[in-house]
Design a protein around this motif. Structure first.
Motif, PDB file in Angstrom:
ATOM      1  N   ARG A 315     -22.939 -26.033  31.090  1.00  0.00           N
ATOM      2  CA  ARG A 315     -23.379 -25.214  29.946  1.00  0.00           C
ATOM      3  C   ARG A 315     -22.949 -23.764  30.178  1.00  0.00           C
ATOM      4  NH1 ARG A 315     -23.231 -27.474  25.587  1.00  0.00           N
ATOM      5  NH2 ARG A 315     -24.340 -25.929  24.658  1.00  0.00           N
ATOM      6  N   PRO A 316     -22.288 -23.088  29.310  1.00  0.00           N
ATOM      7  CA  PRO A 316     -21.740 -21.557  29.737  1.00  0.00           C
ATOM      8  C   PRO A 316     -23.109 -20.808  29.794  1.00  0.00           C
ATOM      9  CG  PRO A 316     -21.529 -22.193  27.351  1.00  0.00           C
ATOM     10  CD  PRO A 316     -21.835 -23.418  28.134  1.00  0.00           C
ATOM     11  N   LEU A 317     -22.900 -19.683  30.773  1.00  0.00           N
ATOM     12  CA  LEU A 317     -24.123 -18.672  31.037  1.00  0.00           C
ATOM     13  C   LEU A 317     -23.782 -17.533  30.240  1.00  0.00           C
ATOM     14  CD1 LEU A 317     -24.602 -19.215  34.949  1.00  0.00           C
ATOM     15  CD2 LEU A 317     -26.086 -20.108  32.908  1.00  0.00           C
ATOM     16  N   ALA A 318     -24.779 -16.725  29.956  1.00  0.00           N
ATOM     17  CA  ALA A 318     -24.881 -15.467  29.216  1.00  0.00           C
ATOM     18  C   ALA A 318     -23.759 -14.358  30.019  1.00  0.00           C
ATOM     19  CB  ALA A 318     -25.928 -14.719  28.804  1.00  0.00           C
ATOM     20  N   ASP A 319     -24.232 -14.775  31.406  1.00  0.00           N
ATOM     21  CA  ASP A 319     -23.611 -13.904  32.526  1.00  0.00           C
ATOM     22  C   ASP A 319     -22.832 -14.689  33.381  1.00  0.00           C
ATOM     23  OD1 ASP A 319     -22.491 -12.103  34.542  1.00  0.00           O
ATOM     24  OD2 ASP A 319     -24.416 -11.628  35.196  1.00  0.00           O
ATOM     25  N   GLU A 320     -21.422 -15.060  33.250  1.00  0.00           N
ATOM     26  CA  GLU A 320     -20.863 -16.184  34.220  1.00  0.00           C
ATOM     27  C   GLU A 320     -20.909 -15.759  35.457  1.00  0.00           C
ATOM     28  OE1 GLU A 320     -19.527 -19.122  33.521  1.00  0.00           O
ATOM     29  OE2 GLU A 320     -20.598 -19.313  31.845  1.00  0.00           O
ATOM     30  N   GLU A 321     -20.910 -14.220  35.760  1.00  0.00           N
ATOM     31  CA  GLU A 321     -20.950 -13.913  37.363  1.00  0.00           C
ATOM     32  C   GLU A 321     -22.114 -14.448  37.874  1.00  0.00           C
ATOM     33  OE1 GLU A 321     -18.186 -12.761  38.705  1.00  0.00           O
ATOM     34  OE2 GLU A 321     -17.122 -13.172  36.869  1.00  0.00           O
ATOM     35  N   ALA A 322     -23.153 -14.892  37.053  1.00  0.00           N
ATOM     36  CA  ALA A 322     -24.476 -15.313  37.790  1.00  0.00           C
ATOM     37  C   ALA A 322     -24.464 -16.509  38.248  1.00  0.00           C
ATOM     38  CB  ALA A 322     -25.426 -15.062  36.638  1.00  0.00           C
ATOM     39  N   TYR A 323     -23.468 -17.370  37.908  1.00  0.00           N
ATOM     40  CA  TYR A 323     -23.417 -18.841  38.187  1.00  0.00           C
ATOM     41  C   TYR A 323     -23.424 -18.941  39.632  1.00  0.00           C
ATOM     42  CZ  TYR A 323     -21.360 -23.243  39.048  1.00  0.00           C
ATOM     43  OH  TYR A 323     -21.028 -24.726  39.606  1.00  0.00           O
TER      44      TYR A 323
END
Length: 439
Positions: A315-323
């Motif tokens: 699922r996509p994250l609101a902040d993709e850098e937090a993945y």
């Protein structure tokens, strides 16, 4: 709440801020928790040391792999009950469990309970990780050397072991269920139907040249050559897979039409191909390399050639850098594996020049497949342990059962993306009617 189980329950509930949905049975035979719930068995004090020194999913994973903890009752039910407290919570905020522990330990009553528990563990030192944990890898992330190490960790654990889990099809990706008129599809039937679906989406025909990237044990190239008359090249980084696939090709009398190579996709130079299949391989590519992967496959196709990219998505994250990569998966299952949202995958394929023509979501199919694999493993448990190790068999049981639940709960999905290297004329060669792959 007498005994170690009662004290463990109290500390866990204080740290998590919620009641434990499972019972705990400790090494002193004490039990605590809701009656009738699955039982989390803590076999020894070493398990507690693992959890105290690594209060996250990784601590639990190490205890599970080492056999320090177990589940008495249905594993799926236990994992489902614990998901909201551990795995889903951890994925939303990777540092939250450790922060929660630190906040809880700041409270006097919890410090007292923790000291009591620590005194029960013996020496307050963290045990060494289980032998099945991936060792530190050499080389830059997703370099040729490091990718070979990562692939070997997962796939070079014994072809006989995989045969127990996967069954006669030897296909290690999502099957395609529900195609039989009476609904009575076996795992082997569903895997054959998945391979045939891919062949039809690729529009394979006699005499064409197919590349299968990450060919595994050769099932895709065998089906395509036998049923559609193509000439096929299958590539893998696993020496054990390649040896097994070559034997299957020879036994089928197809050595004149199928070539199996131990080769990285970045080392290919003998295109063009009429079609490319990439089934469950792109999860190993990594975010930093995905544009290169898409571009290389585009360059290996003839104009009008088709790519079928079958890939797990998150699922996509609101902040993709937090993945962050899941610690258990990274250390024990797929080192350096990365998942991306399907939208990013489509975008990167199109940025490489492809025209994306179809995306089929088959999330529920993977949950059904994984449950079949778990059933196979459990039915042949003693043999699986003999072929690998108790820890390795426990890794596969946990990761496959937890993954089945993740697909069912829509935490992850799997998609077949059909893309075309559309020629300058604009004639894609695809039929006008959606999913009428024969044309």
């Amino acid at each position: 709440m007498a005994g170690a189980a009662g004290r463990l329950t109290k500390l866990a509930e204080e740290v998590l801020g919620a009641p434990l949905p499972v019972r705990i049975r400790a090494w002193d035979a004490s039990e605590s928790g809701p009656p009738g719930a699955p039982v989390l068995v803590i076999r020894n004090r070493r398990a507690l040391r693992r959890l105290l020194f690594k209060p996250s999913e990784l601590g639990l994973a190490r205890a599970w792999v080492a056999g320090d903890i177990d589940v008495d009752g249905d594993l799926y039910t236990a994992l489902d009950l614990l998901a909201g407290l551990i795995w889903e919570r951890d994925s939303a905020a990777p540092k939250q469990p450790r922060a929660a522990v630190l906040r809880a330990l700041a409270r006097p009553e919890i410090r007292t309970a923790a000291r009591e528990l620590l005194s029960l563990t013996g020496l307050p030192l963290p045990p060494a990780p289980p032998a099945e944990e991936a060792r530190p890898r050499r080389g830059a992330l997703h370099s040729l050397l490091r990718d070979r190490q990562a692939i070997s960790h997962h796939y070079d654990v014994g072809n006989d072991f995989y045969a127990l889990v996967l069954g006669p099809s030897m296909v290690y990706s999502c099957a395609y269920w529900g195609t039989a008129p009476d609904g009575a599809t076996t795992l082997e039937d569903a895997q054959r139907d998945k391979l045939d679906l891919i062949c039809r989406k690729l529009g394979l025909a006699e005499g064409q040249r197919l590349l299968d990237v990450g060919c595994g044990w050769g099932s895709m190239v065998l089906h395509a050559a036998r049923e559609y008359g193509v000439r096929a090249v299958g590539i893998t980084l696993s020496e054990e897979q390649a040896a097994y696939a070559r034997k299957r090709v020879a036994d089928a009398g197809l050595t004149d039409r199928i070539e199996i190579r131990v080769q990285d996709y970045r080392e290919l130079s003998d295109g063009p191909f009429d079609a490319i299949s990439s089934i469950g391989m792109a999860e190993h590519v990594g975010r930093a390399r995905y544009a290169e992967y898409a571009g290389l496959l585009y360059g290996l196709l003839k104009p009008g050639g088709r790519l079928l990219n079958h890939q797990i998505a998150r699922r996509p994250l609101a902040d993709e850098e937090a993945y962050r990569v899941d610690e258990f998966i990274d250390r024990y299952v797929f080192p350096d594996g990365e998942l991306a949202p399907v939208g990013r995958t489509v975008g990167q394929l199109e940025a490489a020049g492809f025209e994306v023509r179809d995306v089929e979501v088959i999330r529920e199919h993977y949950a059904l497949t994984l449950r079949q694999w778990v059933a196979n493993l459990e039915a042949h448990w003693r043999e699986a342990v003999r072929l690998t190790s108790p820890g390795r068999a426990r890794v596969w049981r946990l990761y496959m059962a937890a993954s089945a639940l993740s697909f069912e709960r829509n935490r992850i999905g799997v998609n077949q993306v059909l893309a075309v290297r559309t020629p300058d004329s604009g004639a894609s060669g695809l039929p006008l009617r959606s999913r009428d792959w024969r044309g």
